[in-house]
Design a protein around this motif. Sequence first.
Motif, mmCIF file in Angstrom:
data_model
loop_
_atom_site.group_PDB
_atom_site.id
_atom_site.type_symbol
_atom_site.label_atom_id
_atom_site.label_comp_id
_atom_site.label_asym_id
_atom_site.label_seq_id
_atom_site.Cartn_x
_atom_site.Cartn_y
_atom_site.Cartn_z
ATOM 1 N N GLU A 132 -14.347 -16.170 14.671
ATOM 2 C CA GLU A 132 -14.966 -15.237 15.619
ATOM 3 C C GLU A 132 -15.074 -13.862 14.970
ATOM 4 N N GLN A 133 -16.279 -13.392 14.780
ATOM 5 C CA GLN A 133 -16.531 -12.084 14.184
ATOM 6 C C GLN A 133 -17.451 -11.297 15.102
ATOM 7 N N TYR A 134 -17.298 -9.991 15.097
ATOM 8 C CA TYR A 134 -18.113 -9.120 15.941
ATOM 9 C C TYR A 134 -19.127 -8.391 15.072
ATOM 10 N N ALA A 135 -20.108 -9.171 14.593
ATOM 11 C CA ALA A 135 -21.142 -8.621 13.714
ATOM 12 C C ALA A 135 -21.756 -7.401 14.391
ATOM 13 N N PRO A 136 -22.015 -6.370 13.635
ATOM 14 C CA PRO A 136 -22.085 -6.312 12.178
ATOM 15 C C PRO A 136 -20.752 -6.004 11.486
ATOM 16 N N GLU A 137 -19.638 -5.975 12.240
ATOM 17 C CA GLU A 137 -18.336 -5.712 11.639
ATOM 18 C C GLU A 137 -17.683 -7.034 11.256
ATOM 19 N N TRP A 138 -17.142 -7.090 10.042
ATOM 20 C CA TRP A 138 -16.542 -8.303 9.496
ATOM 21 C C TRP A 138 -15.113 -8.004 9.101
ATOM 22 N N VAL A 139 -14.201 -8.894 9.477
ATOM 23 C CA VAL A 139 -12.777 -8.667 9.214
ATOM 24 C C VAL A 139 -12.144 -9.942 8.672
ATOM 25 N N GLY A 140 -11.244 -9.777 7.719
ATOM 26 C CA GLY A 140 -10.437 -10.861 7.177
ATOM 27 C C GLY A 140 -9.109 -10.286 6.726
ATOM 28 N N TYR A 141 -8.177 -11.161 6.368
ATOM 29 C CA TYR A 141 -6.874 -10.641 5.965
ATOM 30 C C TYR A 141 -6.167 -11.565 4.981
ATOM 31 N N ILE A 142 -5.276 -10.939 4.240
ATOM 32 C CA ILE A 142 -4.374 -11.624 3.330
ATOM 33 C C ILE A 142 -3.004 -11.619 3.990
ATOM 34 N N THR A 143 -2.317 -12.754 3.923
ATOM 35 C CA THR A 143 -0.914 -12.803 4.307
ATOM 36 C C THR A 143 -0.119 -12.948 3.018
ATOM 37 N N ALA A 144 0.811 -12.023 2.817
ATOM 38 C CA ALA A 144 1.613 -12.031 1.596
ATOM 39 C C ALA A 144 3.085 -11.873 1.956
ATOM 40 N N GLU A 145 3.919 -12.498 1.170
ATOM 41 C CA GLU A 145 5.363 -12.350 1.338
ATOM 42 C C GLU A 145 5.927 -11.803 0.038
ATOM 43 N N TYR A 146 6.674 -10.713 0.162
ATOM 44 C CA TYR A 146 7.320 -10.100 -0.995
ATOM 45 C C TYR A 146 8.826 -10.241 -0.866
ATOM 46 N N MET A 147 9.461 -10.626 -1.968
ATOM 47 C CA MET A 147 10.916 -10.676 -2.023
ATOM 48 C C MET A 147 11.389 -9.330 -2.553
ATOM 49 N N MET A 148 12.458 -8.853 -1.955
ATOM 50 C CA MET A 148 12.962 -7.524 -2.307
ATOM 51 C C MET A 148 14.481 -7.503 -2.219
ATOM 52 N N PRO A 149 15.105 -6.445 -2.730
ATOM 53 C CA PRO A 149 16.570 -6.400 -2.742
ATOM 54 C C PRO A 149 17.163 -6.523 -1.338
ATOM 55 N N THR A 150 18.320 -7.166 -1.279
ATOM 56 C CA THR A 150 19.043 -7.288 -0.015
ATOM 57 C C THR A 150 20.239 -6.340 -0.033
ATOM 58 N N VAL A 151 20.744 -6.051 1.129
ATOM 59 C CA VAL A 151 21.940 -5.226 1.246
ATOM 60 C C VAL A 151 23.124 -6.077 0.828
ATOM 61 N N GLN A 152 23.967 -5.543 -0.020
ATOM 62 C CA GLN A 152 25.130 -6.263 -0.512
ATOM 63 C C GLN A 152 26.331 -5.995 0.384
ATOM 64 N N SER A 153 27.115 -7.024 0.619
ATOM 65 C CA SER A 153 28.326 -6.894 1.417
ATOM 66 C C SER A 153 29.346 -6.065 0.656
ATOM 67 N N GLU A 154 30.063 -5.236 1.371
ATOM 68 C CA GLU A 154 31.105 -4.412 0.753
ATOM 69 C C GLU A 154 32.455 -5.085 0.855
ATOM 70 N N GLY A 155 32.478 -6.339 1.180
ATOM 71 C CA GLY A 155 33.755 -7.058 1.273
ATOM 72 C C GLY A 155 34.079 -7.394 2.714
ATOM 73 N N GLY A 156 35.240 -7.947 2.895
ATOM 74 C CA GLY A 156 35.643 -8.341 4.231
ATOM 75 C C GLY A 156 35.258 -9.773 4.508
ATOM 76 N N ILE A 157 35.605 -10.222 5.671
ATOM 77 C CA ILE A 157 35.325 -11.596 6.059
ATOM 78 C C ILE A 157 33.891 -11.672 6.539
ATOM 79 N N MET A 158 33.122 -12.548 5.893
ATOM 80 C CA MET A 158 31.711 -12.692 6.256
ATOM 81 C C MET A 158 31.560 -13.459 7.564
ATOM 82 N N TYR A 159 32.363 -14.519 7.730
ATOM 83 C CA TYR A 159 32.242 -15.351 8.934
ATOM 84 C C TYR A 159 33.626 -15.573 9.514
ATOM 85 N N VAL A 160 33.729 -15.593 10.804
ATOM 86 C CA VAL A 160 35.023 -15.813 11.466
ATOM 87 C C VAL A 160 35.068 -17.205 12.010
#
Length: 160
Positions: A132-160
Amino acid sequence: MSYLMTSVGLVDALTERIEQWVSQYNLQTTHQGVRKAPEVRQQYLPPKRRKEDQDVPDFPHVIVRYVGERVKDGINRAQIHIIAGTVCDDPQVGFRDVLNVLTRIRNEMLRQPVFGAYQLNVEGLSIDIPEEQYAPEWVGYITAEYMMPTVQSEGGIMYV
């Protein structure tokens, strides 16, 4: 330029790169006889105004939109949509303009899948042009996933 290793840094870095990648385009605008490269924005276009009241036409454009973020298999992953909009009265040409812009961006992303702290997940990269397009306007998109740094645990018990 140095960016924060966060989703905001990713959006900023992609915006800068995409501006360079699409700067050579000379596309039709909503203003008769005016052509220009797509304007690259983050998240959304400015509020819509009548064509006659626009200083800068809102078509063509590219929007870099942060969609969400999750941690999967210990890796922080951000989902980004890159939305392109073009304008053309001819439906046989209109879809081509938006597809050309998106293909150029995708190809450049694949040529440079790693930059700074970010790595493109090439398996999840896709281009979609809704039926479905609303000519004369045309739209499309890219879906991208980027991997990036995670927050590191500073210690302690991760799961109880």
